[in-house]
Scaffold this motif. Structure first.
Motif, PDB file in Angstrom:
ATOM      1  N   UNK A   1       0.836  -1.200   0.000  1.00 34.75           N
ATOM      2  CA  UNK A   1       0.000   0.000   0.000  1.00 34.75           C
ATOM      3  C   UNK A   1       0.870   1.248   0.000  1.00 34.75           C
ATOM      4  N   UNK A   2       0.222   2.358  -0.325  1.00 35.17           N
ATOM      5  CA  UNK A   2       0.910   3.639  -0.181  1.00 35.17           C
ATOM      6  C   UNK A   2       1.186   3.862   1.300  1.00 35.17           C
ATOM      7  N   UNK A   3       2.319   4.500   1.654  1.00 36.31           N
ATOM      8  CA  UNK A   3       3.327   5.072   0.767  1.00 36.31           C
ATOM      9  C   UNK A   3       4.533   4.165   0.511  1.00 36.31           C
ATOM     10  N   UNK A   4       4.423   2.862   0.808  1.00 37.61           N
ATOM     11  CA  UNK A   4       5.585   1.972   0.750  1.00 37.61           C
ATOM     12  C   UNK A   4       5.710   1.202  -0.559  1.00 37.61           C
ATOM     13  N   UNK A   5       4.911   1.549  -1.559  1.00 38.06           N
ATOM     14  CA  UNK A   5       4.911   0.759  -2.791  1.00 38.06           C
ATOM     15  C   UNK A   5       6.270   0.706  -3.476  1.00 38.06           C
ATOM     16  N   UNK A   6       7.088   1.729  -3.296  1.00 38.83           N
ATOM     17  CA  UNK A   6       8.399   1.728  -3.954  1.00 38.83           C
ATOM     18  C   UNK A   6       9.326   0.650  -3.398  1.00 38.83           C
ATOM     19  N   UNK A   7       8.985   0.111  -2.209  1.00 39.77           N
ATOM     20  CA  UNK A   7       9.793  -0.961  -1.634  1.00 39.77           C
ATOM     21  C   UNK A   7       9.420  -2.337  -2.193  1.00 39.77           C
ATOM     22  N   UNK A   8       8.225  -2.455  -2.739  1.00 41.20           N
ATOM     23  CA  UNK A   8       7.697  -3.769  -3.116  1.00 41.20           C
ATOM     24  C   UNK A   8       8.610  -4.551  -4.062  1.00 41.20           C
ATOM     25  N   UNK A   9       9.233  -3.941  -5.086  1.00 39.98           N
ATOM     26  CA  UNK A   9      10.098  -4.728  -5.977  1.00 39.98           C
ATOM     27  C   UNK A   9      11.317  -5.341  -5.285  1.00 39.98           C
ATOM     28  N   UNK A  10      11.653  -4.839  -4.076  1.00 44.59           N
ATOM     29  CA  UNK A  10      12.819  -5.348  -3.358  1.00 44.59           C
ATOM     30  C   UNK A  10      12.484  -6.534  -2.462  1.00 44.59           C
ATOM     31  N   UNK A  11      11.207  -6.861  -2.350  1.00 41.91           N
ATOM     32  CA  UNK A  11      10.784  -7.907  -1.408  1.00 41.91           C
ATOM     33  C   UNK A  11      11.063  -9.296  -1.956  1.00 41.91           C
ATOM     34  N   UNK A  12      11.755 -10.101  -1.165  1.00 43.27           N
ATOM     35  CA  UNK A  12      11.874 -11.526  -1.460  1.00 43.27           C
ATOM     36  C   UNK A  12      10.739 -12.304  -0.796  1.00 43.27           C
ATOM     37  N   UNK A  13      10.224 -11.744   0.305  1.00 46.59           N
ATOM     38  CA  UNK A  13       9.124 -12.363   1.037  1.00 46.59           C
ATOM     39  C   UNK A  13       8.161 -11.265   1.484  1.00 46.59           C
TER      40      UNK A  13
END
Length: 418
Positions: A137-149
């Protein structure tokens, strides 16, 4: 199962600032252990800093016992964003560790993009990152591509809400979904249907009370053997039970002829095996066998946890109780999950077994001499700070002593012959 030595004394290296930890298994679709999440047990009032993160990682990964414990397992550890920039992570191998990072609080959300640089750098260095559902969700969406889990709490969400989370998470196809706080079989089944591939929660560690199931023949034979041993039956009576169950007798001969006994000649006689072991060791072996002979659909992690409980309780009791009560402490630990392992209520499970009063009091009534040891052991598993503090204070045990015993119990369990 090898014939292991007595527990080691508290090491001089265990200083007042030694990190104490608890672990919880993360399981895959086959309900085998994929990895462990570690919880820092030495933090005062829940304090959580980059220094405490580093201490936990360094202590766990540098202990010889933990090398056995964590072999081929992935370690998940909660850490602060400050940890990423502290330099402490240079001490640990990135291929072994998944860093679980929290979302930013509302006053900090302007820093999301600033933290993105640190997250990108830590990924570049080989660490995998885990986030909770806030990364979707906003505002953390820019982190999503870095998630392995991506860990999603399923305990209070509806199936439609969870389905929406899963659909959003699939926009990053490289991230594996972990269903967190799985507390019932129905939740586990629902999470599977929604596409989760990893699971974590009390259902895999806490007993499930089921009724209407019968004990399988192999388990019935083990219970009969345990009763004969408790009654100090004759060797001939015990041998008769072994002869009537090929699986039981095979396991006994395999055990006594293992390298741990160091025997010069192989034992092929049931009578000789019983005489060599003696009733005390035979009871211990049968209790372990009953614990690890779980029924269909039971996770191997539950059996593993039950054995850890038994060994930890035995070690915690070693300095305060008689050898006989230490044996009883072991039995309380391994039998505390019989309801899950045998698929029936605990009272019904132990009704068929002749057990000392102190064991029954601890298991069924949570009272008596051994109850605080069971309470402390469960607190170690579940990262329950209040219960941990209460039980350790009752037993006059420091967190360092409990930590050392826990390490030994985990290591001992990993060495058991399957």
């Amino acid at each position: 199962m090898p014939n292991l030595p007595d527990p080691l004394p508290w090491p001089e290296a265990v200083a007042p600032d030694t990190t104490a930890f608890a672990r919880q298994a993360i399981l895959n679709l086959n309900r085998t252990i994929f990895g462990f999440e570690l919880f820092d047990r030495s933090l005062a009032q829940g304090t959580h800093t980059s220094a405490s993160d580093a201490a936990l990682l360094f202590n766990v990964l540098s202990h010889a016992e933990c090398e056995v414990l964590m072999q081929r397992k992935i370690i998940f550890i909660n850490c602060t964003h400050d940890t990423l920039a502290s330099g402490h992570l240079e001490l640990v191998p990135p291929e072994r560790v998944v860093l679980e990072l929290p979302p930013l609080d509302a006053p900090q959300r302007d820093d999301v993009e600033t933290h993105l640089m640190a997250l990108t750098d830590i990924r570049r260095r080989g660490f995998r990152l885990a986030f909770d559902q806030s990364v979707l969700t906003e505002p953390h969406l820019s982190w999503r591509p870095l998630a392995s889990f991506i860990k999603i709490d399923i305990s209070h969400a509806s199936e439609s809400e969870l389905s929406a989370w899963v659909q959003m998470a699939r926009q990053n196809p490289k991230a594996r979904l972990i269903a967190e706080k799985v507390e019932t079989e129905a939740q586990f089944a629902m999470a599977q249907d929604l596409g989760f591939t990893l699971f974590q929660g009390y259902w895999f560690a806490k007993p499930i009370l089921l009724s209407g199931k019968t004990v399988r023949p192999a388990q019935a034979a083990i219970i009969q053997l345990i009763n004969l041993v408790r009654q100090q039956a004759s060797t001939a009576q015990i041998e008769d039970v072994l002869k009537r169950d090929p699986t039981l007798s095979f396991n006994l001969l395999r055990f006594i002829n293992s390298a741990g006994f160091g025997l010069k000649h192989e034992i092929t006689s049931f009578r000789h095996a019983v005489m060599m072991l003696g009733l005390k060791k035979l009871f211990r072996w049968a209790a372990l066998l009953l614990t690890t002979s779980q029924g269909a659909g039971t996770s191997p992690a539950v059996a593993n946890l039950a054995v850890v409980r038994g060994r930890l309780m035995e070690l915690l009791a070693a300095d305060s109780l008689t050898p006989e009560e230490c044996d009883n402490a072991f039995v309380v630990g391994v039998f505390s999950m019989l309801d899950t392992l045998l698929g029936m209520p605990l009272a019904q499970a132990i009704e068929a077994i002749a057990l000392p009063d102190t064991v029954v009091d601890a298991l069924l009534h949570k009272q008596g001499l051994l109850a605080p040891y069971l309470e402390l052991t469960v607190a170690c598993e579940n990262a329950d700070d209040a219960m941990f503090a209460k039980a350790s204070a009752t037993l006059k045990l420091s967190s360092q002593q409990v930590n050392w015993a826990h390490l030994q119990a985990l290591s001992w369990t990993e060495t058991l012959v399957d």
